[in-house]
Write a protein that holds these residues in place. Structure first.
Motif, short mmCIF file in Angstrom:
data_model
loop_
_atom_site.label_atom_id
_atom_site.label_comp_id
_atom_site.label_asym_id
_atom_site.label_seq_id
_atom_site.Cartn_x
_atom_site.Cartn_y
_atom_site.Cartn_z
N GLY A 226 3.83 6.33 6.77
CA GLY A 226 5.14 6.55 7.35
C GLY A 226 5.93 5.28 7.64
O GLY A 226 6.81 5.28 8.51
N LEU A 227 5.64 4.20 6.92
CA LEU A 227 6.30 2.92 7.20
C LEU A 227 7.76 2.93 6.77
O LEU A 227 8.60 2.30 7.41
CB LEU A 227 5.54 1.79 6.49
N ALA A 228 8.07 3.64 5.68
CA ALA A 228 9.46 3.74 5.25
C ALA A 228 10.25 4.63 6.20
O ALA A 228 11.38 4.31 6.59
CB ALA A 228 9.53 4.29 3.82
N GLU A 229 9.65 5.75 6.59
CA GLU A 229 10.32 6.67 7.53
C GLU A 229 10.64 5.97 8.84
O GLU A 229 11.70 6.19 9.44
CB GLU A 229 9.43 7.88 7.80
N ARG A 230 9.73 5.11 9.28
CA ARG A 230 9.95 4.37 10.52
C ARG A 230 11.19 3.50 10.43
O ARG A 230 11.84 3.20 11.45
CB ARG A 230 8.71 3.51 10.82
N GLU A 231 11.52 3.07 9.23
CA GLU A 231 12.70 2.23 9.01
C GLU A 231 13.95 3.06 8.71
O GLU A 231 15.01 2.50 8.41
CB GLU A 231 12.44 1.25 7.86
N GLY A 232 13.80 4.37 8.74
CA GLY A 232 14.94 5.24 8.50
C GLY A 232 15.32 5.37 7.04
O GLY A 232 16.48 5.65 6.71
N ILE A 233 14.35 5.17 6.14
CA ILE A 233 14.64 5.28 4.71
C ILE A 233 13.65 6.24 4.05
O ILE A 233 12.55 6.48 4.56
CB ILE A 233 14.57 3.92 3.99
N GLU A 234 14.06 6.77 2.92
CA GLU A 234 13.18 7.61 2.11
C GLU A 234 13.00 6.93 0.76
O GLU A 234 13.97 6.62 0.08
CB GLU A 234 13.80 9.00 1.92
N VAL A 235 11.76 6.70 0.39
CA VAL A 235 11.45 6.06 -0.89
C VAL A 235 11.09 7.14 -1.91
O VAL A 235 10.16 7.92 -1.69
CB VAL A 235 10.29 5.06 -0.76
#
Length: 329
Positions: A51-60
């Motif tokens: 969930g590291l991308a989600e934590r930054e408010g982005i979806e990869v």
């Protein structure tokens, strides 16, 4: 009363669902082009799994690609936002008018592996022998080896030994079968050879040191358009932070690597460990400014060896090649 409680709980669940959907809708979507079965996919798997991308408010969103050239075509055609490539390509494209930028990702580059029965204990012993080379005649590792050979044995590696260019999997197979005494392959193929008992004759850091360059050099990185990044500064900076966080986990946690085992396709425990440690060794420890300074020196060597076919008409690394954050051009 029970009916009222059920209705209230239903409202809570509905509200939570709506809120979750709204948050997801607000996330910036980044399309990342990756080679199928490439090592870059390992980090992206960690980024998403934890969930590291989600934590930054982005979806990869991952866009699988078949070949390295397909990644270049995909980003030029606007099919993806980010790919993994080297700063040499970025510099050349910038010198031709494009606005790509490079953020360091890895300094892992393969070296030369030799068979134990090849009677080769030092680079000079390769004289007249066949050397399998991955990536073609303009591969950066091969060009740096040519410069290294001039410096150490006084002769271009192209004539000092007998290069045989081939695809990475084939090179490993030929070495394992004894049909090639040595090979210069990409790092993860070199790791597999080491796990199979082949000796590492010379590493890329040793080659660079022989050329007077003692500092770390990240050759591979995240590549994207600077104009797009400036318009989506929060998204790209969030992605780069998520990338750093994923690498930190991969450096510190063995458990993370156990999760990656199926993706790595390691034939045995020795290969698994060699791949894990090879990736960890390639994680950059220096900042962007230091990396750019070293790249500027290496560019001169590569330009001298590869000429216009490699670097284009530029005489120096193009300004803006290394991404310095929002506002870069």
């Amino acid at each position: 009363m029970p009916g009222l409680i059920r209705r209230l709980l239903g409202c809570v669940v509905l509200s939570a669902t709506v809120l979750s959907s709204a948050v997801a809708a607000e996330r910036a979507v980044l399309r990342v082009g990756i080679l199928q079965f490439g090592t870059v996919s390992w980090e992206l798997d960690v980024m998403q799994r934890h969930g590291l991308a989600e934590r930054e408010g982005i979806e990869v969103r991952l866009v699988p690609l078949a070949l390295k050239d397909a990644a270049n075509v995909a980003i030029q055609g606007g099919e993806v936002d980010i790919i993994a490539n080297d700063w040499i390509w970025v510099s050349r494209m910038r010198s031709e008018g494009s606005d790509y930028a490079f953020a360091p990702y890895s300094q892992a580059v393969g070296g030369i592996s030799v068979r134990p029965d090849a009677s080769v204990t030092q680079f000079a012993d390769l004289k007249g022998k066949r050397l399998g080379v991955a990536g073609g005649a303009l591969d950066k590792s091969w060009l740096l080896l040519r410069a290294y050979a001039r410096r150490t044995v006084g002769e271009d590696a192209a004539t000092f030994l007998r290069p045989q260019f081939a695809a990475p999997p084939l090179l490993n197979e030929l070495v394992m079968r004894g049909e090639l005494p040595a090979a210069m392959n990409f790092w993860h193929y070199t790791a597999r050879l080491s796990a199979a008992g082949m000796a590492e004759l010379i590493t890329m850091p040793q080659i660079l040191a022989g050329l007077g360059i003692e500092d770390e050099l990240p050759l591979v990185g995240w590549v994207f358009r600077a104009g797009w990044a400036n318009q989506n500064a929060a998204a790209i900076e969030g992605f780069l932070r998520a990338s750093d966080a994923a690498k930190a986990l991969m450096l510190e946690s063995d458990a993370v690597w156990e999760e990656l085992r199926p993706l790595m396709r390691a034939e045995n425990e020795e290969t698994f460990v060699a791949l894990r440690e090879g990736f960890r060794a390639g994680i950059p420890r220096t900042g962007v400014e230091d990396a750019e300074r070293v790249a500027t020196r290496v560019f001169d060597i590569l330009a001298a060896e590869g000429g216009e076919a490699l670097v284009g008409k530029a005489r120096a690394i193009a300004p803006g090649t290394f991404w310095r954050g929002g506002g870069s051009r």
